[in-house]
Write a protein that holds these residues in place. Structure first.
Motif, PDB file in Angstrom:
ATOM      1  N   VAL A  83       4.799  -2.618  -4.732  1.00  0.00           N
ATOM      2  CA  VAL A  83       5.988  -3.648  -3.783  1.00  0.00           C
ATOM      3  C   VAL A  83       7.325  -2.907  -3.756  1.00  0.00           C
ATOM      4  CG1 VAL A  83       6.700  -5.660  -3.380  1.00  0.00           C
ATOM      5  CG2 VAL A  83       4.486  -5.835  -3.886  1.00  0.00           C
ATOM      6  N   VAL A 112       1.823   0.881   6.028  1.00  0.00           N
ATOM      7  CA  VAL A 112       2.111  -0.652   5.376  1.00  0.00           C
ATOM      8  C   VAL A 112       1.117  -1.158   5.195  1.00  0.00           C
ATOM      9  CG1 VAL A 112       2.979  -2.785   6.797  1.00  0.00           C
ATOM     10  CG2 VAL A 112       4.019  -0.556   6.962  1.00  0.00           C
ATOM     11  N   LEU A 113       0.260  -0.809   6.176  1.00  0.00           N
ATOM     12  CA  LEU A 113      -1.528  -1.429   5.417  1.00  0.00           C
ATOM     13  C   LEU A 113      -1.657  -0.788   4.650  1.00  0.00           C
ATOM     14  CD1 LEU A 113      -3.123  -1.803   9.123  1.00  0.00           C
ATOM     15  CD2 LEU A 113      -2.269  -2.910   8.121  1.00  0.00           C
ATOM     16  N   TYR A 114      -1.379  -0.259   4.278  1.00  0.00           N
ATOM     17  CA  TYR A 114      -2.488   0.521   2.381  1.00  0.00           C
ATOM     18  C   TYR A 114      -1.744   0.268   1.740  1.00  0.00           C
ATOM     19  CZ  TYR A 114      -2.550   3.540  -1.743  1.00  0.00           C
ATOM     20  OH  TYR A 114      -2.718   3.700  -3.171  1.00  0.00           O
ATOM     21  N   LEU A 116      -0.503  -3.091   2.026  1.00  0.00           N
ATOM     22  CA  LEU A 116      -0.995  -4.157   1.548  1.00  0.00           C
ATOM     23  C   LEU A 116      -2.130  -4.722   0.822  1.00  0.00           C
ATOM     24  CD1 LEU A 116      -0.270  -7.521   3.134  1.00  0.00           C
ATOM     25  CD2 LEU A 116      -1.890  -6.603   5.112  1.00  0.00           C
ATOM     26  N   SER A 117      -2.897  -3.698   1.202  1.00  0.00           N
ATOM     27  CA  SER A 117      -4.001  -3.214   0.288  1.00  0.00           C
ATOM     28  C   SER A 117      -4.039  -3.152  -0.742  1.00  0.00           C
ATOM     29  CB  SER A 117      -5.490  -2.130   1.251  1.00  0.00           C
ATOM     30  OG  SER A 117      -4.495  -0.993   0.993  1.00  0.00           O
ATOM     31  N   VAL A 119      -1.594  -3.534  -3.198  1.00  0.00           N
ATOM     32  CA  VAL A 119      -1.460  -5.699  -3.180  1.00  0.00           C
ATOM     33  C   VAL A 119      -2.812  -6.208  -3.776  1.00  0.00           C
ATOM     34  CG1 VAL A 119       0.939  -7.220  -3.274  1.00  0.00           C
ATOM     35  CG2 VAL A 119       0.875  -4.792  -3.022  1.00  0.00           C
ATOM     36  N   THR A 120      -3.107  -6.638  -2.366  1.00  0.00           N
ATOM     37  CA  THR A 120      -4.662  -7.470  -2.012  1.00  0.00           C
ATOM     38  C   THR A 120      -5.574  -7.276  -3.505  1.00  0.00           C
ATOM     39  OG1 THR A 120      -4.247  -7.446  -0.197  1.00  0.00           O
ATOM     40  CG2 THR A 120      -5.667  -8.039  -0.523  1.00  0.00           C
ATOM     41  N   SER A 123      -3.896  -7.908  -6.213  1.00  0.00           N
ATOM     42  CA  SER A 123      -3.463  -9.830  -7.102  1.00  0.00           C
ATOM     43  C   SER A 123      -4.764 -10.577  -7.386  1.00  0.00           C
ATOM     44  CB  SER A 123      -2.763 -10.551  -5.959  1.00  0.00           C
ATOM     45  OG  SER A 123      -1.557  -9.342  -5.678  1.00  0.00           O
ATOM     46  N   TYR A 153      -9.024  -2.877  -0.112  1.00  0.00           N
ATOM     47  CA  TYR A 153      -8.525  -1.729  -0.442  1.00  0.00           C
ATOM     48  C   TYR A 153      -9.385  -0.180  -0.194  1.00  0.00           C
ATOM     49  CZ  TYR A 153      -5.672   1.739  -3.928  1.00  0.00           C
ATOM     50  OH  TYR A 153      -5.139   2.974  -5.047  1.00  0.00           O
ATOM     51  N   GLY A 156      -7.860   0.469   3.634  1.00  0.00           N
ATOM     52  CA  GLY A 156      -6.838   0.830   3.474  1.00  0.00           C
ATOM     53  C   GLY A 156      -6.662   2.313   2.939  1.00  0.00           C
ATOM     54  N   THR A 329     -11.454  -6.659   6.923  1.00  0.00           N
ATOM     55  CA  THR A 329     -11.946  -7.901   5.986  1.00  0.00           C
ATOM     56  C   THR A 329     -12.132  -9.273   6.561  1.00  0.00           C
ATOM     57  OG1 THR A 329      -8.591  -6.929   5.460  1.00  0.00           O
ATOM     58  CG2 THR A 329      -9.491  -8.893   5.017  1.00  0.00           C
TER      59      THR A 329
END
Length: 352
Positions: A83, A112-114, A116-117, A119-120, A123, A153, A156, A329
């Motif tokens: 991030v 941006v989607l990469y 986000l994937s 971090v998803t 996490s 991921y 992504g 997703t």
């Protein structure tokens, strides 16, 4: 000389019990024989957290030394770095000439989607390893969530590599023509196979459980990495700063896959690597480094490809490709929920 008091003694005495209630000390870790078989790992003999404690205890075990501590922190720190690095990139590269740098539009949405994937999955993995000892139901539910994160991921990565890291010859090939639908299908199959293997097989796990996980994920990786592999094989590495980074992330992924597949070094020294150094921890660390290297490579590819992306792909096609990300997703999340219901029914049946 008069002494200066910074706080009234009674306030300190009242504050200490409150602090103790807010941050209770967790019970000590236990041996493998003290937890149910579902929570045991081969060749890991100590460092297990007792089951059946409150959720707060498991959340606070983030600051306790146990055999999952490094698994949790490696992915938490990697998620934070992903991030922060993206924010620095967006700030440093924002506001450039038209068609260059970073701004939120159709051409930057896959990047941006990469992020986000990434971090998803980091996490979800950290949450699963931190909280899974609460109960058998929680164990299944959290690792199903972990598999959803992995599938997200995978797709992504596929989306970003297809749009930023591929060349014209690969995109015109047969694989390039069907790449995104194939990548989405394989990501969903990976999630489904991992959930099924987790639910179907019990410890001691047979070999075909690992194969059930590795084969779909391996095929998915070979397809997802094909744009990069083609470019590495057909282009000079000195012409782009992204190519050495792509090669590095491939090497790191292969090493992480080895440690995911093989319980080394703990196989040869049971009990010696319980807290630091067992195979799954090495897998987590290498995969985190792989993600960071891949992100840097995609930053370079994004700046290289962005000026011509809308002209080459078309804005509608880019938006349609990005719309497939939430669809994938949702499919994976519904699959995990269905598996969770089966796990709950199976546990209730065993308790009768």
């Amino acid at each position: 000389m008069p002494q200066v008091s910074f706080a009234h003694p009674s306030l300190c005495l009242n504050f200490l019990p409150l602090l103790h209630r807010l941050l209770p000390s967790n019970p000590p870790t236990v041996r493998d024989v003290d937890v149910p078989p579902l929570f045991r790992e081969r060749f890991i003999l100590t460092g297990y957290r007792p089951t059946g404690m409150s959720w707060r205890c498991y959340a606070l075990s983030l600051f306790q030394i146990h055999n999952e501590t490094l698994n949790v922190w490696s992915h938490l720190l990697a998620a934070a770095f992903v991030v922060l690095r993206f924010m620095v990139f967006a700030i440093m590269r924002g506001g450039g000439p038209e068609g260059e740098g970073f701004s939120v539009d159709a051409s930057s949405l896959p990047l941006v989607l990469y992020v986000l994937s990434a971090v998803t999955y980091l996490s979800c993995s950290a949450a699963a390893h931190l909280l899974q000892s609460h109960s058998e139901q929680a164990h299944y539910s959290l690792f199903f969530l972990d598999y959803v994160g992995v599938a997200v991921y995978q797709y992504g990565c596929a989306l970003a590599l297809c749009l930023y890291s591929s060349n014209t010859a690969w995109r015109q090939s047969m694989l390039g023509q069907v790449f995104l639908p194939a990548a989405a299908l394989l990501a969903w199959l990976s999630c489904t196979a991992c959930c099924y293997a987790k639910l179907r097989f019990r410890r001691p796990y047979p070999l075909h459980r690992k194969l059930c996980q590795l084969i779909p994920m391996g095929v998915a990786y070979l397809v997802d990495i094909s744009p990069v592999a083609h470019r590495l094989a057909t282009h000079s590495w000195t012409g782009s700063p992204a190519l050495p980074l792509h090669f590095l992330q491939v090497v790191l992924f292969m090493l992480s896959a080895f440690f995911f597949s093989c319980p080394v070094p703990e196989r040869f020294y049971p009990g010696r690597f319980d807290i630091v150094g067992h195979g799954h921890q090495l897998f987590h660390i290498l995969l985190s480094l792989c993600t960071l290297a891949q992100q840097e490579a995609l930053f370079h590819d994004f700046l290289w490809r962005r000026p011509a992306m809308v002209r080459e792909f078309g804005e509608e096609r880019l938006l349609l490709a990005c719309a497939s990300f939430p669809c994938l997703t949702l499919c994976c999340a519904l699959t995990a929920l269905a598996m969770r219901r089966q796990a709950q029914a199976q546990l209730m049946k065993e308790q009768r």
